[in-house]
Design a protein around this motif. Structure first.
Motif: not given
Length: 102
Positions: A45-46, A48-50, A52-53, A56, A94
């Protein structure tokens, strides 16, 4: 895309500095993520968030750069390059934030 920005005659010193900051922050982030002690603790999950971030952050400066290239020189020199500066700065921040996470 960063190479295009660096090679352009349309950017100023601040943009070159920001590209350097993005590259350094990205390298630090990669080193941190690939550290064996950290890598083993990263959840799916981390990650995936990483990812996608990261996408972006990169999309924002790519979009700002493309707008600068497509826009009039007047717009580019007022709004466009300012937006590029902001997008590059946010990307560097970021990536630094990810690199500094425990």
């Amino acid at each position: 895309m960063l190479a295009e920005i660096v090679g352009s005659a349309n950017v100023g010193a601040i943009h070159l500095r920001r590209v350097g900051e993005v590259l350094v922050a990205r390298a630090e982030m990669n080193d941190r993520i690939l550290d064996p002690g950290i890598k083993s603790r990263i959840s799916g999950d981390f990650m995936d968030r990483l990812l996608f971030g990261m996408a972006d952050a990169e999309s924002a400066y790519i979009e700002a750069w493309r707008a600068c290239e497509a826009g009039s020189s007047e717009w580019r020199n007022t709004d466009g390059l300012m937006a590029l500066d902001v997008a590059l700065n946010r990307a560097a921040e970021h990536f630094r934030a990810i690199a500094s996470q425990e």
